[in-house]
Motif scaffolding. Structure first.
Motif, PDB file in Angstrom:
ATOM      1  N   UNK A 117       0.840  -1.187   0.000  1.00  0.00           N
ATOM      2  CA  UNK A 117       0.000   0.000   0.000  1.00  0.00           C
ATOM      3  C   UNK A 117       0.879   1.243   0.000  1.00  0.00           C
ATOM      4  N   UNK A 118       0.412   2.352  -0.603  1.00  0.00           N
ATOM      5  CA  UNK A 118       1.167   3.595  -0.530  1.00  0.00           C
ATOM      6  C   UNK A 118       1.333   4.050   0.912  1.00  0.00           C
ATOM      7  N   UNK A 119       2.356   4.886   1.114  1.00  0.00           N
ATOM      8  CA  UNK A 119       2.651   5.338   2.482  1.00  0.00           C
ATOM      9  C   UNK A 119       1.479   6.089   3.090  1.00  0.00           C
ATOM     10  N   UNK A 120       0.762   6.889   2.253  1.00  0.00           N
ATOM     11  CA  UNK A 120      -0.374   7.636   2.780  1.00  0.00           C
ATOM     12  C   UNK A 120      -1.485   6.736   3.263  1.00  0.00           C
ATOM     13  N   UNK A 121      -1.732   5.629   2.539  1.00  0.00           N
ATOM     14  CA  UNK A 121      -2.785   4.695   2.956  1.00  0.00           C
ATOM     15  C   UNK A 121      -2.367   3.943   4.202  1.00  0.00           C
ATOM     16  N   UNK A 122      -1.098   3.549   4.280  1.00  0.00           N
ATOM     17  CA  UNK A 122      -0.625   2.852   5.486  1.00  0.00           C
ATOM     18  C   UNK A 122      -0.692   3.751   6.711  1.00  0.00           C
ATOM     19  N   UNK A 123      -0.590   5.070   6.520  1.00  0.00           N
ATOM     20  CA  UNK A 123      -0.666   5.979   7.653  1.00  0.00           C
ATOM     21  C   UNK A 123      -2.069   6.251   8.137  1.00  0.00           C
ATOM     22  N   UNK A 124      -3.092   5.759   7.394  1.00  0.00           N
ATOM     23  CA  UNK A 124      -4.475   5.956   7.793  1.00  0.00           C
ATOM     24  C   UNK A 124      -4.993   4.714   8.487  1.00  0.00           C
ATOM     25  N   UNK A 125      -6.160   4.858   9.112  1.00  0.00           N
ATOM     26  CA  UNK A 125      -6.751   3.732   9.829  1.00  0.00           C
ATOM     27  C   UNK A 125      -8.246   3.955   9.967  1.00  0.00           C
ATOM     28  N   UNK A 126      -8.988   2.838  10.011  1.00  0.00           N
ATOM     29  CA  UNK A 126     -10.419   2.896  10.283  1.00  0.00           C
ATOM     30  C   UNK A 126     -11.195   3.666   9.232  1.00  0.00           C
ATOM     31  N   UNK A 127     -12.070   4.550   9.732  1.00  0.00           N
ATOM     32  CA  UNK A 127     -12.940   5.328   8.849  1.00  0.00           C
ATOM     33  C   UNK A 127     -12.136   6.220   7.918  1.00  0.00           C
ATOM     34  N   UNK A 128     -11.018   6.732   8.417  1.00  0.00           N
ATOM     35  CA  UNK A 128     -10.198   7.605   7.574  1.00  0.00           C
ATOM     36  C   UNK A 128      -9.647   6.855   6.371  1.00  0.00           C
ATOM     37  N   UNK A 129      -9.256   5.605   6.557  1.00  0.00           N
ATOM     38  CA  UNK A 129      -8.760   4.807   5.425  1.00  0.00           C
ATOM     39  C   UNK A 129      -9.881   4.538   4.436  1.00  0.00           C
ATOM     40  N   UNK A 130     -11.090   4.248   4.927  1.00  0.00           N
ATOM     41  CA  UNK A 130     -12.226   4.021   4.037  1.00  0.00           C
ATOM     42  C   UNK A 130     -12.504   5.270   3.212  1.00  0.00           C
ATOM     43  N   UNK A 131     -12.479   6.447   3.857  1.00  0.00           N
ATOM     44  CA  UNK A 131     -12.710   7.697   3.135  1.00  0.00           C
ATOM     45  C   UNK A 131     -11.629   7.939   2.093  1.00  0.00           C
ATOM     46  N   UNK A 132     -10.374   7.676   2.461  1.00  0.00           N
ATOM     47  CA  UNK A 132      -9.264   7.896   1.535  1.00  0.00           C
ATOM     48  C   UNK A 132      -9.373   6.980   0.319  1.00  0.00           C
ATOM     49  N   UNK A 133      -9.634   5.687   0.559  1.00  0.00           N
ATOM     50  CA  UNK A 133      -9.729   4.749  -0.548  1.00  0.00           C
ATOM     51  C   UNK A 133     -10.952   5.037  -1.426  1.00  0.00           C
ATOM     52  N   UNK A 134     -12.077   5.397  -0.794  1.00  0.00           N
ATOM     53  CA  UNK A 134     -13.266   5.734  -1.570  1.00  0.00           C
ATOM     54  C   UNK A 134     -13.018   6.948  -2.455  1.00  0.00           C
ATOM     55  N   UNK A 135     -12.409   7.980  -1.874  1.00  0.00           N
ATOM     56  CA  UNK A 135     -12.097   9.172  -2.657  1.00  0.00           C
ATOM     57  C   UNK A 135     -11.127   8.885  -3.787  1.00  0.00           C
ATOM     58  N   UNK A 136     -10.120   8.053  -3.513  1.00  0.00           N
ATOM     59  CA  UNK A 136      -9.139   7.716  -4.551  1.00  0.00           C
ATOM     60  C   UNK A 136      -9.782   6.926  -5.688  1.00  0.00           C
ATOM     61  N   UNK A 137     -10.668   5.980  -5.340  1.00  0.00           N
ATOM     62  CA  UNK A 137     -11.323   5.168  -6.374  1.00  0.00           C
ATOM     63  C   UNK A 137     -12.241   6.035  -7.232  1.00  0.00           C
TER      64      UNK A 137
END
Length: 329
Positions: free
Chosen positions: A19-39
């Motif tokens: 996973x990219x460093x930014x995604x590894x630095x996220x967790x929980x709801x924040x990771x879901x928001x990040x991945x959803x926004x990226x997709x």
């Protein structure tokens, strides 16, 4: 078995997905928001880049051979999303609209960043009457709602509607003008802070020219937060463009496809039970704005060092100290 896997370097950490460093630095709801926004943002970019290949027809095409598409045709194998009241293919207009939106976003952000950064650099570094004048102008522009300011600029530049090049240029300039004060304020504040740093004073002492100090030493240390603002303003650019098109100040339909204009033309269709002309452009606006907003907000949170500390404090001890406790030495 675990010892054998460890011997070959295939422990639990090695088997995780890369996973990219930014995604590894996220967790929980924040990771879901990040991945959803990226997709969602990635799908928007792919649709914009591949629009000529994905769209079954041109954005202004009304016929196939000698046969007209027809007005307000229901979704079918020939037209998967039906046709509009003017006889355009809805799927083609929606896909071509992604390209128009991307062109406006890129042009508007480039124009606003260049103008806002240069003005903020001059205002923050020179100070005095230059700073007071530019701050007053920025505050006056900030007092206007962004959409109202964009409408005024669109009328001034092109009379509200124009050809492809003129319409895109007018829309890009209209959106850019609304964003210039934001970049101006951010860069001005950073420049005022950076110019007081010891390395800037040292450059003055050794005789470095003012322009070299401004662009080489001050500017490069004052624009680190701009990429985060760009992602957030991308969603605002889409909404402003859609607002201009919906109010009738957008681009001519035979020049380019634009979601706001198509949504405006389909308002009367909804009251007649014709849903397929309004749903695709409306969903395109909502999903694109949602994706860019989630991506921008998540990146902003990840860039906050206080948030990173909180996440680090909440991780299990076995993850932060993989070889056991500090007493193992």
């Amino acid at each position: 078995m675990n010892q054998l896997l460890a011997h070959w370097g295939v422990g639990p950490r090695r088997r995780r997905l890369p996973l990219p460093a930014g995604v590894r630095g996220s967790a929980g709801l924040q990771r879901v928001m990040l991945l959803t926004g990226a997709v969602l943002t990635g799908l928007f970019l792919l649709a914009a880049l591949l629009a000529p290949l994905l769209a079954p027809h041109g954005h202004a095409q009304l016929r196939s051979g000698e046969e007209l598409f027809g007005s307000q045709q229901r979704p079918s194998a020939t037209h998967p999303l039906g046709t509009t009241i003017a006889g355009y293919d809805v799927l083609s207009r929606t896909l071509w609209g992604t390209r128009t939106a991307l062109e406006i976003i890129v042009a508007a952000l480039l124009l606003s960043v260049v103008a806002g950064v240069l003005l903020g650099l001059l205002s923050g570094y020179l100070g005095g009457w230059v700073d007071r004048l530019l701050v007053g102008l920025a505050d006056a522009m900030y007092a206007f709602p962004s959409l109202l300011l964009a409408i005024i600029m669109s009328i001034v530049i092109s009379g509200g509607r124009s050809s492809l090049v003129g319409g895109l240029g007018a829309a890009a300039c209209s959106v850019a003008v609304a964003f210039v004060p934001q970049y101006f304020r951010v860069v001005r504040a950073e420049v005022a802070r950076v110019k007081a740093e010891p390395f800037v004073e040292a450059a003055r002492v050794i005789g470095t020219g003012m322009w070299r100090i401004m662009f080489r030493h001050v500017l490069r240390n004052s624009v680190r937060t701009l990429p985060l603002i760009l992602t957030i303003n991308a969603s605002e650019a889409i909404l402003t463009l859609a607002g201009l098109g919906f109010l009738g100040f957008g681009i001519e339909p035979n020049s380019a496809a634009e979601w706001g204009y198509d949504l405006n033309r389909s308002v009367t269709d909804v009251t007649s039970g014709i849903w397929w002309t309004a749903l695709p452009p409306g969903l395109a606006i909502v999903l694109t704005v949602l994706g860019t907003t989630l991506l921008g907000e998540s990146l902003t949170d990840l860039a906050d060092p206080r948030l990173r500390r909180r996440q680090g404090e909440g991780r299990p001890l076995t993850e932060t100290v993989p070889n056991g406790g500090p007493g193992d030495d």
